[in-house]
Design an enzyme around this catalytic site. Structure first.
Site, PDB file in Angstrom:
ATOM      1  N   ARG A 121       0.966  -1.043  -0.013  1.00 59.75           N
ATOM      2  CA  ARG A 121      -0.052   0.069  -0.061  1.00 59.75           C
ATOM      3  C   ARG A 121       1.010   1.260  -0.011  1.00 59.75           C
ATOM      4  O   ARG A 121       0.489   2.425  -0.797  1.00 59.75           O
ATOM      5  CB  ARG A 121      -0.912   0.088   1.246  1.00 59.75           C
ATOM      6  N   TYR A 122       2.044   1.276   0.767  1.00 62.50           N
ATOM      7  CA  TYR A 122       2.854   2.313   0.909  1.00 62.50           C
ATOM      8  C   TYR A 122       4.068   2.247   0.121  1.00 62.50           C
ATOM      9  O   TYR A 122       4.505   1.037  -0.411  1.00 62.50           O
ATOM     10  CB  TYR A 122       3.423   2.748   2.138  1.00 62.50           C
ATOM     11  N   ARG A 139       7.268  -0.072   1.736  1.00 61.18           N
ATOM     12  CA  ARG A 139       7.026  -1.179   2.724  1.00 61.18           C
ATOM     13  C   ARG A 139       5.853  -1.998   2.363  1.00 61.18           C
ATOM     14  O   ARG A 139       4.779  -1.744   1.950  1.00 61.18           O
ATOM     15  CB  ARG A 139       7.174  -0.637   4.117  1.00 61.18           C
ATOM     16  N   CYS A 193      -4.202 -17.580  15.150  1.00 61.66           N
ATOM     17  CA  CYS A 193      -3.746 -16.630  16.251  1.00 61.66           C
ATOM     18  C   CYS A 193      -4.046 -17.449  17.589  1.00 61.66           C
ATOM     19  O   CYS A 193      -4.831 -18.433  17.390  1.00 61.66           O
ATOM     20  CB  CYS A 193      -4.469 -15.652  16.463  1.00 61.66           C
ATOM     21  N   CYS A 230      -9.207 -12.439  18.799  1.00 61.59           N
ATOM     22  CA  CYS A 230      -9.803 -11.287  19.223  1.00 61.59           C
ATOM     23  C   CYS A 230     -10.994 -10.935  18.710  1.00 61.59           C
ATOM     24  O   CYS A 230     -11.109 -10.881  17.416  1.00 61.59           O
ATOM     25  CB  CYS A 230      -8.744 -10.048  19.113  1.00 61.59           C
ATOM     26  N   CYS A 233     -11.074  -8.015  15.945  1.00 61.37           N
ATOM     27  CA  CYS A 233     -10.059  -8.235  14.810  1.00 61.37           C
ATOM     28  C   CYS A 233     -10.329  -7.596  13.698  1.00 61.37           C
ATOM     29  O   CYS A 233     -11.326  -7.664  12.753  1.00 61.37           O
ATOM     30  CB  CYS A 233      -9.449  -9.624  14.520  1.00 61.37           C
ATOM     31  N   ARG A 236      -8.920  -8.326  10.895  1.00 59.34           N
ATOM     32  CA  ARG A 236      -8.940  -9.191   9.716  1.00 59.34           C
ATOM     33  C   ARG A 236      -9.820 -10.415  10.119  1.00 59.34           C
ATOM     34  O   ARG A 236      -9.554 -11.598   9.552  1.00 59.34           O
ATOM     35  CB  ARG A 236      -7.370  -9.527   9.381  1.00 59.34           C
ATOM     36  N   ASP A 271     -11.030   0.267  12.967  1.00 60.02           N
ATOM     37  CA  ASP A 271     -11.422   0.146  11.702  1.00 60.02           C
ATOM     38  C   ASP A 271     -13.084  -0.231  11.235  1.00 60.02           C
ATOM     39  O   ASP A 271     -13.674  -0.836  12.395  1.00 60.02           O
ATOM     40  CB  ASP A 271     -10.635  -0.892  10.811  1.00 60.02           C
ATOM     41  N   ASP A 313      -6.971   4.295  10.000  1.00 60.95           N
ATOM     42  CA  ASP A 313      -6.491   3.685   8.981  1.00 60.95           C
ATOM     43  C   ASP A 313      -7.682   3.827   8.044  1.00 60.95           C
ATOM     44  O   ASP A 313      -8.779   3.777   8.067  1.00 60.95           O
ATOM     45  CB  ASP A 313      -6.288   2.360   9.050  1.00 60.95           C
ATOM     46  N   LYS A 335      -2.630   5.234   6.676  1.00 57.42           N
ATOM     47  CA  LYS A 335      -2.605   5.652   8.363  1.00 57.42           C
ATOM     48  C   LYS A 335      -2.474   7.011   8.387  1.00 57.42           C
ATOM     49  O   LYS A 335      -1.457   7.661   7.705  1.00 57.42           O
ATOM     50  CB  LYS A 335      -1.674   4.744   8.817  1.00 57.42           C
TER      51      LYS A 335
HETATM   52  C1  PLP Z   1       0.025  -0.129   9.019  1.00 57.35           C
HETATM   53  C2  PLP Z   1       0.612  -0.630   7.763  1.00 57.35           C
HETATM   54  C3  PLP Z   1       2.136  -0.601   7.176  1.00 57.35           C
HETATM   55  C4  PLP Z   1       2.996   0.026   8.357  1.00 57.35           C
HETATM   56  O1  PLP Z   1       2.917   1.253   8.641  1.00 57.35           O
HETATM   57  P1  PLP Z   1       3.719   2.190   9.590  1.00 57.35           P
HETATM   58  O2  PLP Z   1       3.371   3.339   9.782  1.00 57.35           O
HETATM   59  O3  PLP Z   1       5.284   2.234   8.662  1.00 57.35           O
HETATM   60  O4  PLP Z   1       4.129   1.509  10.822  1.00 57.35           O
HETATM   61  C5  PLP Z   1       2.455  -0.942   6.173  1.00 57.35           C
HETATM   62  N1  PLP Z   1       1.504  -1.348   5.256  1.00 57.35           N
HETATM   63  C6  PLP Z   1       0.212  -1.585   5.570  1.00 57.35           C
HETATM   64  C7  PLP Z   1      -0.601  -2.157   4.691  1.00 57.35           C
HETATM   65  C8  PLP Z   1      -0.328  -1.183   6.753  1.00 57.35           C
HETATM   66  O5  PLP Z   1      -1.511  -1.374   7.134  1.00 57.35           O
HETATM   67  S1  SF4 Z   2      -6.096  -8.851  16.611  1.00 57.08           S
HETATM   68 FE1  SF4 Z   2      -6.496 -10.448  14.789  1.00 57.08          FE
HETATM   69  S2  SF4 Z   2      -4.836 -11.064  13.849  1.00 57.08           S
HETATM   70 FE2  SF4 Z   2      -4.305  -9.589  15.785  1.00 57.08          FE
HETATM   71  S3  SF4 Z   2      -4.064 -11.589  17.355  1.00 57.08           S
HETATM   72 FE3  SF4 Z   2      -6.152 -10.592  17.379  1.00 57.08          FE
HETATM   73  S4  SF4 Z   2      -7.262 -12.337  16.205  1.00 57.08           S
HETATM   74 FE4  SF4 Z   2      -4.923 -12.429  15.725  1.00 57.08          FE
END
Ligand code: PLP
Ligand code: SF4
Length: 347
Positions: A90-91, A94, A103, A107, A110, A112, A270, A307, A314
Protein backbone atom coordinates in the site's frame (compact mmCIF):
# COMPACT_ATOMS: atom_id res chain seq x y z
CA UNK A 1 6.74 -30.79 20.79
CA UNK A 2 7.43 -27.55 22.64
CA UNK A 3 5.47 -26.50 25.71
CA UNK A 4 3.82 -23.68 23.78
CA UNK A 5 2.60 -26.12 21.14
CA UNK A 6 1.18 -28.43 23.81
CA UNK A 7 -0.53 -25.46 25.44
CA UNK A 8 -2.05 -24.40 22.13
CA UNK A 9 -3.74 -27.79 21.93
CA UNK A 10 -5.50 -27.10 25.22
CA UNK A 11 -7.07 -23.85 24.01
CA UNK A 12 -10.79 -23.41 24.61
CA UNK A 13 -12.49 -23.52 21.21
CA UNK A 14 -15.86 -25.10 22.08
CA UNK A 15 -18.23 -22.63 23.74
CA UNK A 16 -19.77 -25.31 26.01
CA UNK A 17 -16.40 -25.58 27.77
CA UNK A 18 -17.11 -22.11 29.15
CA UNK A 19 -20.33 -23.02 30.96
CA UNK A 20 -18.81 -24.91 33.90
CA UNK A 21 -16.16 -22.21 34.30
CA UNK A 22 -18.50 -19.25 34.40
CA UNK A 23 -21.84 -20.85 35.08
CA UNK A 24 -23.59 -19.47 32.01
CA UNK A 25 -25.69 -20.47 29.03
CA UNK A 26 -23.43 -20.68 25.98
CA UNK A 27 -26.07 -21.09 23.25
CA UNK A 28 -25.65 -17.47 22.00
CA UNK A 29 -21.89 -17.72 22.16
CA UNK A 30 -22.00 -20.92 20.12
CA UNK A 31 -24.02 -19.22 17.35
CA UNK A 32 -21.44 -16.45 17.05
CA UNK A 33 -18.48 -18.84 17.21
CA UNK A 34 -19.89 -20.71 14.19
CA UNK A 35 -19.35 -17.61 12.05
CA UNK A 36 -16.32 -16.07 13.77
CA UNK A 37 -14.23 -18.75 15.45
CA UNK A 38 -13.37 -18.70 19.13
CA UNK A 39 -10.00 -19.70 20.49
CA UNK A 40 -8.65 -18.76 23.92
CA UNK A 41 -5.47 -19.98 25.58
CA UNK A 42 -5.81 -21.28 29.14
CA UNK A 43 -3.39 -18.55 30.19
CA UNK A 44 -5.48 -15.72 28.71
CA UNK A 45 -8.70 -17.24 30.04
CA UNK A 46 -7.06 -17.21 33.48
CA UNK A 47 -6.79 -13.42 33.31
CA UNK A 48 -10.59 -13.08 33.33
CA UNK A 49 -11.76 -12.04 36.78
CA UNK A 50 -15.46 -11.88 35.99
CA UNK A 51 -17.79 -12.13 32.99
CA UNK A 52 -17.93 -8.90 31.04
CA UNK A 53 -14.56 -7.55 32.18
CA UNK A 54 -11.86 -6.14 29.87
CA UNK A 55 -10.30 -9.54 29.15
CA UNK A 56 -13.65 -11.28 28.69
CA UNK A 57 -14.88 -8.77 26.14
CA UNK A 58 -11.75 -9.15 24.04
CA UNK A 59 -12.03 -12.92 23.65
CA UNK A 60 -15.57 -14.21 24.35
CA UNK A 61 -17.93 -14.19 21.32
CA UNK A 62 -20.80 -11.71 21.65
CA UNK A 63 -24.12 -11.72 19.71
CA UNK A 64 -23.44 -8.01 19.06
CA UNK A 65 -20.98 -9.23 16.42
CA UNK A 66 -24.00 -10.02 14.22
CA UNK A 67 -25.60 -6.59 14.70
CA UNK A 68 -23.28 -4.75 12.37
CA UNK A 69 -24.13 -5.87 8.85
CA UNK A 70 -23.80 -2.35 7.40
CA UNK A 71 -20.02 -2.36 7.65
CA UNK A 72 -17.73 -3.95 5.07
CA UNK A 73 -15.59 -7.02 5.63
CA UNK A 74 -12.51 -5.39 4.11
CA UNK A 75 -12.90 -1.59 4.31
CA UNK A 76 -9.16 -1.06 3.80
CA UNK A 77 -9.22 -2.88 0.43
CA UNK A 78 -6.44 -5.14 1.59
CA UNK A 79 -7.48 -7.81 -0.90
CA UNK A 80 -7.47 -5.25 -3.75
CA UNK A 81 -4.04 -3.95 -2.80
CA UNK A 82 -2.64 -7.45 -2.87
CA UNK A 83 -0.30 -7.99 -5.84
CA UNK A 84 0.29 -11.63 -4.81
CA UNK A 85 -1.86 -13.58 -2.35
CA UNK A 86 -0.83 -12.81 1.22
CA UNK A 87 1.02 -9.57 0.45
CA UNK A 88 -0.30 -6.01 0.90
CA UNK A 89 1.64 -3.27 -0.89
CA UNK A 90 0.00 0.00 0.00
CA UNK A 91 2.87 2.35 0.80
CA UNK A 92 5.87 3.13 -1.41
CA UNK A 93 8.64 1.41 0.55
CA UNK A 94 7.05 -1.22 2.78
CA UNK A 95 4.81 -4.24 2.57
CA UNK A 96 2.75 -6.37 4.93
CA UNK A 97 3.14 -10.11 4.46
CA UNK A 98 0.37 -12.22 6.00
CA UNK A 99 2.44 -15.28 6.83
CA UNK A 100 -0.08 -16.96 9.11
CA UNK A 101 -3.85 -17.02 9.35
CA UNK A 102 -4.12 -18.33 12.88
CA UNK A 103 -3.70 -16.77 16.33
CA UNK A 104 -3.47 -18.10 19.88
CA UNK A 105 -6.60 -16.11 20.81
CA UNK A 106 -9.15 -14.80 18.32
CA UNK A 107 -9.79 -11.21 19.31
CA UNK A 108 -13.42 -10.26 18.82
CA UNK A 109 -12.45 -6.83 17.43
CA UNK A 110 -9.96 -8.17 14.88
CA UNK A 111 -9.64 -6.03 11.73
CA UNK A 112 -8.96 -9.16 9.69
CA UNK A 113 -12.01 -10.95 11.06
CA UNK A 114 -12.89 -11.88 7.47
CA UNK A 115 -9.95 -14.27 7.20
CA UNK A 116 -8.20 -14.83 10.53
CA UNK A 117 -8.98 -18.31 11.82
CA UNK A 118 -11.05 -19.07 8.72
CA UNK A 119 -8.50 -19.85 5.99
CA UNK A 120 -5.49 -22.11 5.70
CA UNK A 121 -1.98 -20.80 6.33
CA UNK A 122 0.00 -19.52 3.34
CA UNK A 123 1.32 -22.38 1.23
CA UNK A 124 4.97 -22.72 0.33
CA UNK A 125 4.05 -22.04 -3.31
CA UNK A 126 2.76 -18.58 -2.55
CA UNK A 127 5.72 -17.99 -0.24
CA UNK A 128 8.02 -18.24 -3.25
CA UNK A 129 5.74 -15.85 -5.17
CA UNK A 130 5.87 -13.28 -2.36
CA UNK A 131 9.66 -13.48 -2.10
CA UNK A 132 9.93 -13.10 -5.88
CA UNK A 133 7.68 -10.02 -5.79
CA UNK A 134 9.77 -8.40 -3.04
CA UNK A 135 13.00 -9.28 -4.86
CA UNK A 136 11.63 -7.64 -8.03
CA UNK A 137 10.67 -4.42 -6.23
CA UNK A 138 13.87 -2.70 -5.05
CA UNK A 139 11.82 0.11 -3.47
CA UNK A 140 10.69 -2.29 -0.71
CA UNK A 141 13.04 -1.75 2.23
CA UNK A 142 10.75 -2.70 5.11
CA UNK A 143 8.83 -5.98 5.38
CA UNK A 144 6.20 -6.44 8.08
CA UNK A 145 5.27 -10.01 8.94
CA UNK A 146 1.69 -10.19 10.14
CA UNK A 147 -1.35 -12.43 9.82
CA UNK A 148 -2.77 -13.97 11.92
CA UNK A 149 0.20 -14.30 14.17
CA UNK A 150 3.65 -15.02 12.69
CA UNK A 151 4.80 -16.53 16.01
CA UNK A 152 2.28 -19.35 15.63
CA UNK A 153 4.57 -20.67 12.92
CA UNK A 154 7.18 -23.12 14.10
CA UNK A 155 10.70 -21.77 14.50
CA UNK A 156 12.06 -23.53 11.41
CA UNK A 157 9.25 -22.23 9.16
CA UNK A 158 9.75 -18.70 10.44
CA UNK A 159 13.49 -19.09 9.96
CA UNK A 160 12.99 -20.09 6.30
CA UNK A 161 10.90 -16.95 5.75
CA UNK A 162 13.45 -14.70 7.47
CA UNK A 163 16.41 -16.18 5.65
CA UNK A 164 14.52 -15.86 2.35
CA UNK A 165 14.02 -12.16 3.10
CA UNK A 166 17.62 -11.66 4.18
CA UNK A 167 18.80 -12.90 0.78
CA UNK A 168 17.15 -9.83 -0.75
CA UNK A 169 19.67 -7.03 -0.35
CA UNK A 170 17.27 -4.09 -0.54
CA UNK A 171 15.24 -5.37 2.45
CA UNK A 172 16.69 -3.23 5.22
CA UNK A 173 14.44 -3.97 8.17
CA UNK A 174 12.01 -6.74 9.10
CA UNK A 175 9.16 -6.17 11.53
CA UNK A 176 7.07 -8.87 13.16
CA UNK A 177 3.64 -8.20 14.66
CA UNK A 178 2.57 -10.63 17.37
CA UNK A 179 0.08 -10.93 20.18
CA UNK A 180 1.69 -14.05 21.68
CA UNK A 181 3.47 -11.91 24.29
CA UNK A 182 -0.06 -11.15 25.56
CA UNK A 183 -1.93 -14.40 24.90
CA UNK A 184 0.71 -17.15 24.88
CA UNK A 185 3.83 -15.72 26.52
CA UNK A 186 5.56 -19.12 26.73
CA UNK A 187 5.88 -18.90 22.92
CA UNK A 188 8.81 -16.52 23.41
CA UNK A 189 11.40 -19.21 24.05
CA UNK A 190 15.15 -18.72 24.27
CA UNK A 191 15.37 -20.81 21.09
CA UNK A 192 13.08 -18.43 19.21
CA UNK A 193 15.09 -15.41 20.38
CA UNK A 194 18.39 -17.07 19.42
CA UNK A 195 17.01 -17.69 15.91
CA UNK A 196 15.59 -14.17 15.50
CA UNK A 197 18.91 -12.59 16.47
CA UNK A 198 20.53 -14.01 13.35
CA UNK A 199 18.38 -11.80 11.15
CA UNK A 200 18.85 -8.37 12.70
CA UNK A 201 17.65 -5.64 12.35
CA UNK A 202 14.38 -7.24 13.53
CA UNK A 203 11.68 -5.18 15.24
CA UNK A 204 8.76 -6.71 17.11
CA UNK A 205 5.43 -5.01 17.64
CA UNK A 206 3.30 -6.42 20.44
CA UNK A 207 -0.41 -5.81 21.03
CA UNK A 208 -1.35 -5.01 24.64
CA UNK A 209 -4.76 -3.40 25.16
CA UNK A 210 -5.23 -3.34 28.93
CA UNK A 211 -3.04 -3.02 32.07
CA UNK A 212 -4.29 -6.42 33.28
CA UNK A 213 -2.53 -8.04 30.33
CA UNK A 214 0.83 -7.02 31.73
CA UNK A 215 1.73 -9.93 33.99
CA UNK A 216 4.95 -11.54 35.23
CA UNK A 217 4.75 -13.97 32.30
CA UNK A 218 4.20 -11.33 29.61
CA UNK A 219 6.95 -9.17 31.15
CA UNK A 220 9.34 -12.15 30.94
CA UNK A 221 8.43 -12.72 27.28
CA UNK A 222 9.15 -9.09 26.44
CA UNK A 223 12.40 -9.14 28.43
CA UNK A 224 13.64 -12.11 26.40
CA UNK A 225 12.97 -10.31 23.12
CA UNK A 226 14.52 -7.08 24.39
CA UNK A 227 17.58 -8.98 25.66
CA UNK A 228 17.97 -10.40 22.14
CA UNK A 229 18.46 -6.81 20.98
CA UNK A 230 15.01 -6.52 19.44
CA UNK A 231 13.39 -3.08 19.81
CA UNK A 232 9.82 -3.56 21.01
CA UNK A 233 6.86 -1.41 20.04
CA UNK A 234 3.20 -1.77 20.93
CA UNK A 235 0.01 -1.30 18.97
CA UNK A 236 -3.12 -0.81 21.05
CA UNK A 237 -6.62 -0.79 19.62
CA UNK A 238 -8.93 1.80 21.19
CA UNK A 239 -11.83 -0.29 22.48
CA UNK A 240 -15.07 0.97 23.94
CA UNK A 241 -15.61 -0.15 27.52
CA UNK A 242 -12.13 -1.72 27.64
CA UNK A 243 -9.51 0.99 27.41
CA UNK A 244 -11.36 4.15 26.32
CA UNK A 245 -10.58 5.85 29.60
CA UNK A 246 -7.69 8.29 30.10
CA UNK A 247 -6.59 6.72 33.41
CA UNK A 248 -6.63 3.15 32.08
CA UNK A 249 -4.76 4.19 28.94
CA UNK A 250 -2.16 6.16 30.88
CA UNK A 251 -1.50 3.20 33.19
CA UNK A 252 -1.20 0.84 30.23
CA UNK A 253 1.35 3.06 28.49
CA UNK A 254 3.39 3.50 31.68
CA UNK A 255 3.43 -0.25 32.38
CA UNK A 256 4.55 -0.91 28.78
CA UNK A 257 7.58 1.34 29.28
CA UNK A 258 8.41 -0.62 32.45
CA UNK A 259 8.67 -3.81 30.42
CA UNK A 260 10.76 -2.03 27.73
CA UNK A 261 7.98 -1.73 25.17
CA UNK A 262 7.57 1.65 23.45
CA UNK A 263 3.94 2.60 22.71
CA UNK A 264 3.83 3.01 18.91
CA UNK A 265 0.23 3.23 17.70
CA UNK A 266 -3.15 3.68 19.29
CA UNK A 267 -5.54 2.56 16.55
CA UNK A 268 -8.97 3.95 15.96
CA UNK A 269 -11.14 0.87 15.24
CA UNK A 270 -11.46 0.09 11.55
CA UNK A 271 -14.96 0.00 10.07
CA UNK A 272 -14.88 -3.78 9.92
CA UNK A 273 -18.13 -5.75 9.95
CA UNK A 274 -18.88 -7.34 13.31
CA UNK A 275 -16.93 -4.88 15.44
CA UNK A 276 -19.20 -1.83 15.78
CA UNK A 277 -19.81 -2.42 19.49
CA UNK A 278 -16.12 -1.73 20.17
CA UNK A 279 -15.95 1.55 18.28
CA UNK A 280 -15.47 4.82 20.16
CA UNK A 281 -15.79 8.34 18.81
CA UNK A 282 -12.68 10.09 17.54
CA UNK A 283 -13.38 12.88 20.02
CA UNK A 284 -12.96 10.34 22.80
CA UNK A 285 -9.67 9.17 21.30
CA UNK A 286 -8.38 12.74 21.09
CA UNK A 287 -9.39 13.29 24.71
CA UNK A 288 -7.42 10.21 25.70
CA UNK A 289 -4.38 11.48 23.79
CA UNK A 290 -4.70 14.80 25.57
CA UNK A 291 -4.72 12.82 28.81
CA UNK A 292 -1.30 11.40 27.97
CA UNK A 293 0.63 14.29 26.42
CA UNK A 294 2.23 16.33 29.17
CA UNK A 295 0.65 14.33 31.96
CA UNK A 296 3.23 11.55 31.76
CA UNK A 297 6.50 10.65 29.98
CA UNK A 298 6.54 11.78 26.37
CA UNK A 299 7.77 8.26 25.61
CA UNK A 300 4.40 6.99 26.78
CA UNK A 301 2.52 8.79 23.98
CA UNK A 302 1.77 6.66 20.91
CA UNK A 303 0.51 8.02 17.61
CA UNK A 304 -3.27 7.94 17.58
CA UNK A 305 -4.00 6.75 14.05
CA UNK A 306 -6.92 6.01 11.81
CA UNK A 307 -6.56 3.75 8.78
CA UNK A 308 -8.48 5.45 5.98
CA UNK A 309 -10.92 3.41 3.91
CA UNK A 310 -9.96 2.09 0.52
CA UNK A 311 -6.27 1.76 1.38
CA UNK A 312 -5.54 5.50 1.60
CA UNK A 313 -3.32 4.81 4.57
CA UNK A 314 -2.82 5.56 8.24
CA UNK A 315 -3.09 9.15 9.39
CA UNK A 316 -2.04 10.39 12.82
CA UNK A 317 -4.94 12.12 14.52
CA UNK A 318 -3.97 15.32 16.22
CA UNK A 319 -6.33 18.24 16.72
CA UNK A 320 -4.83 20.12 13.74
CA UNK A 321 -5.41 17.24 11.32
CA UNK A 322 -9.14 17.32 11.97
CA UNK A 323 -11.60 19.86 10.65
CA UNK A 324 -15.24 19.83 11.64
CA UNK A 325 -17.81 20.14 8.88
CA UNK A 326 -21.44 19.96 9.99
CA UNK A 327 -21.96 16.54 11.55
CA UNK A 328 -18.81 14.92 10.17
CA UNK A 329 -15.04 15.34 10.30
CA UNK A 330 -12.65 16.12 7.45
CA UNK A 331 -9.34 14.31 7.84
CA UNK A 332 -6.22 14.89 5.75
CA UNK A 333 -4.44 11.73 4.56
CA UNK A 334 -0.67 11.30 4.38
CA UNK A 335 -0.79 12.36 0.73
CA UNK A 336 -2.89 15.46 1.40
CA UNK A 337 -6.22 13.92 0.42
CA UNK A 338 -9.16 15.04 2.52
CA UNK A 339 -11.46 12.27 3.66
CA UNK A 340 -14.90 12.75 5.18
CA UNK A 341 -15.42 10.60 8.30
CA UNK A 342 -18.80 10.12 9.92
CA UNK A 343 -18.10 9.99 13.65
CA UNK A 344 -20.18 7.97 16.09
CA UNK A 345 -21.98 9.56 19.05
CA UNK A 346 -19.80 10.82 21.87
CA UNK A 347 -19.57 8.11 24.53
C1 PLP B 1 0.19 -0.18 9.02
C2 PLP B 1 0.67 -0.62 7.73
C3 PLP B 1 2.02 -0.50 7.36
C4 PLP B 1 3.07 0.06 8.29
O1 PLP B 1 2.86 1.39 8.57
P1 PLP B 1 3.92 2.19 9.49
O2 PLP B 1 3.27 3.52 9.70
O3 PLP B 1 5.20 2.25 8.72
O4 PLP B 1 4.09 1.41 10.76
C5 PLP B 1 2.39 -0.92 6.11
N1 PLP B 1 1.50 -1.42 5.24
C6 PLP B 1 0.19 -1.55 5.56
C7 PLP B 1 -0.74 -2.11 4.56
C8 PLP B 1 -0.27 -1.17 6.80
O5 PLP B 1 -1.56 -1.31 7.13
S1 SF4 C 1 -6.20 -8.79 16.41
FE1 SF4 C 1 -6.66 -10.40 14.90
S2 SF4 C 1 -4.69 -10.88 13.96
FE2 SF4 C 1 -4.26 -9.78 15.88
S3 SF4 C 1 -3.98 -11.38 17.44
FE3 SF4 C 1 -6.12 -10.75 17.50
S4 SF4 C 1 -7.18 -12.19 16.14
FE4 SF4 C 1 -5.01 -12.32 15.67
Amino acid sequence: MNRWQKNLKTCVTAPDELSPLFNLDTEDIAQVAKRYPMRITRYYLGLIERPGDAIWRQCIPDPLEFEDQAQMEDPLDEELLSPVPGLIHRYPDRVVWLVSSVCAVYCRFCMRKRRVGCTEATETGTRQAVLAYIANHPEIRDVILSGGDPFLLEDDVLEEILSGLRQIHHVEIIRIGTRTTVTLPERITTGLCRMLKKFHPIYVNTHFNHPKEITAASARACARLADAGIPLGNQTVLLKGINDDPQVMKRLMQLLLKIRVKPYYLHQMDLVRGTAHFRTSIDRGLQIMEGLRGHTSGLASPYYAIDLEGGKGKVPLLPEYVRRDDDSLLIRSYRGEVVRYRDVEKS
